[in-house]
Design a protein around this motif. Structure first.
Motif, mmCIF file in Angstrom:
data_model
loop_
_atom_site.group_PDB
_atom_site.id
_atom_site.type_symbol
_atom_site.label_atom_id
_atom_site.label_comp_id
_atom_site.label_asym_id
_atom_site.label_seq_id
_atom_site.Cartn_x
_atom_site.Cartn_y
_atom_site.Cartn_z
ATOM 1 N N UNK A 100 10.425 -14.186 -7.910
ATOM 2 C CA UNK A 100 10.155 -14.012 -6.480
ATOM 3 C C UNK A 100 8.857 -13.260 -6.203
ATOM 4 N N UNK A 101 8.212 -13.649 -5.124
ATOM 5 C CA UNK A 101 7.036 -12.943 -4.603
ATOM 6 C C UNK A 101 5.943 -12.756 -5.662
ATOM 7 N N UNK A 102 5.421 -13.882 -6.163
ATOM 8 C CA UNK A 102 4.340 -13.816 -7.147
ATOM 9 C C UNK A 102 3.015 -14.359 -6.614
ATOM 10 N N UNK A 103 3.013 -14.971 -5.448
ATOM 11 C CA UNK A 103 1.781 -15.486 -4.857
ATOM 12 C C UNK A 103 1.069 -14.401 -4.074
ATOM 13 N N UNK A 104 0.265 -14.812 -3.106
ATOM 14 C CA UNK A 104 -0.498 -13.869 -2.291
ATOM 15 C C UNK A 104 0.429 -12.895 -1.555
ATOM 16 N N UNK A 105 1.547 -13.396 -1.023
ATOM 17 C CA UNK A 105 2.498 -12.518 -0.337
ATOM 18 C C UNK A 105 3.095 -11.505 -1.317
ATOM 19 N N UNK A 106 3.331 -11.936 -2.534
ATOM 20 C CA UNK A 106 3.864 -11.033 -3.550
ATOM 21 C C UNK A 106 2.869 -9.955 -3.945
ATOM 22 N N UNK A 107 1.603 -10.331 -4.026
ATOM 23 C CA UNK A 107 0.572 -9.333 -4.325
ATOM 24 C C UNK A 107 0.503 -8.289 -3.209
ATOM 25 N N UNK A 108 0.620 -8.762 -1.968
ATOM 26 C CA UNK A 108 0.624 -7.824 -0.845
ATOM 27 C C UNK A 108 1.870 -6.941 -0.913
ATOM 28 N N UNK A 109 3.022 -7.528 -1.185
ATOM 29 C CA UNK A 109 4.252 -6.741 -1.296
ATOM 30 C C UNK A 109 4.116 -5.690 -2.396
ATOM 31 N N UNK A 110 3.603 -6.064 -3.546
ATOM 32 C CA UNK A 110 3.416 -5.098 -4.640
ATOM 33 C C UNK A 110 2.520 -3.941 -4.197
ATOM 34 N N UNK A 111 1.446 -4.252 -3.492
ATOM 35 C CA UNK A 111 0.554 -3.210 -2.991
ATOM 36 C C UNK A 111 1.245 -2.301 -1.984
ATOM 37 N N UNK A 112 2.029 -2.903 -1.117
ATOM 38 C CA UNK A 112 2.771 -2.113 -0.126
ATOM 39 C C UNK A 112 3.741 -1.164 -0.821
ATOM 40 N N UNK A 113 4.486 -1.693 -1.784
ATOM 41 C CA UNK A 113 5.474 -0.869 -2.477
ATOM 42 C C UNK A 113 4.821 0.290 -3.220
ATOM 43 N N UNK A 114 3.649 0.033 -3.785
ATOM 44 C CA UNK A 114 2.974 1.086 -4.551
ATOM 45 C C UNK A 114 2.611 2.284 -3.673
ATOM 46 N N UNK A 115 2.435 2.059 -2.382
ATOM 47 C CA UNK A 115 2.109 3.148 -1.454
ATOM 48 C C UNK A 115 3.215 4.200 -1.447
#
Length: 183
Positions: free
Chosen positions: A51-66
């Protein structure tokens, strides 16, 4: 969870199974105190089986890292486990065919917090008349689990003006996780 995953991988309960490349079951630690639930896999997810490995996933990963979250300390999954054609919203009958897998995942994961990514997941898991624009970041408690909804990362890619709200929602999640002793 492995037994449930095996059952899901062979599922043919709805027409989405005929067009999938891969079942996209979920990723993260088991059990997991925080679970993110999207609506369904997109093209990249279907190809990679995660799940969430495309552009939306990259954004989600960045959000979570915050807020010090990552795929290593939270679980990420979807309502439906197979890609709807052209990334359309999963139909109610497709959701109905798949919801048992998500319910079983949640029973195994035993989360304290469930974050719905987008209106489709929020309408299915929080309340059928949920309005994402008015209620994102608001908490609902059901069976000792706290539910909230964020804008779907794809929506944030399409409409960057929603990003300040998304940042506020992340802080609300961080604060709830701290209050529950998770982060």
């Amino acid at each position: 969870m492995d037994k449930l995953r095996s059952q899901c991988l062979s599922c043919c309960a709805c027409p989405l199974s005929a067009t999938r490349t891969n079942v996209v079951f979920g990723v993260g630690p088991v059990p997991s105190e925080i679970v993110f639930v999207g609506e369904g896999p997109g093209q990249n997810e279907d190809l990679q089986g995660e799940p969430f490995v495309g552009a939306a996933g990259q954004l989600l990963d960045g959000m979570l890292s915050i807020i010090d979250l990552s795929r290593e300390n939270c679980y990420i999954t979807n309502i439906v486990k197979c890609r709807p054609p052209q990334n359309r919203d999963p139909l109610p009958e497709e959701q109905d065919a798949c919801i048992g897998y998500l319910e079983a995942q949640l029973a195994i994961l035993k989360p304290k917090i469930v974050v719905c990514l987008g209106r489709v997941a929020a309408k299915r898991l929080i309340r059928s008349d949920f309005r994402i624009t008015a209620e994102h970041g608001v908490w609902t408690k059901k069976d000792d689990v706290y539910y909230t909804a964020f804008y779907h990362p794809s929506a944030l890619l399409r409409d960057p003006s929603k990003r300040p709200d998304a940042f506020t929602d992340l802080l609300i999640l961080r604060d709830k996780a701290h209050a529950l002793g998770i982060l």
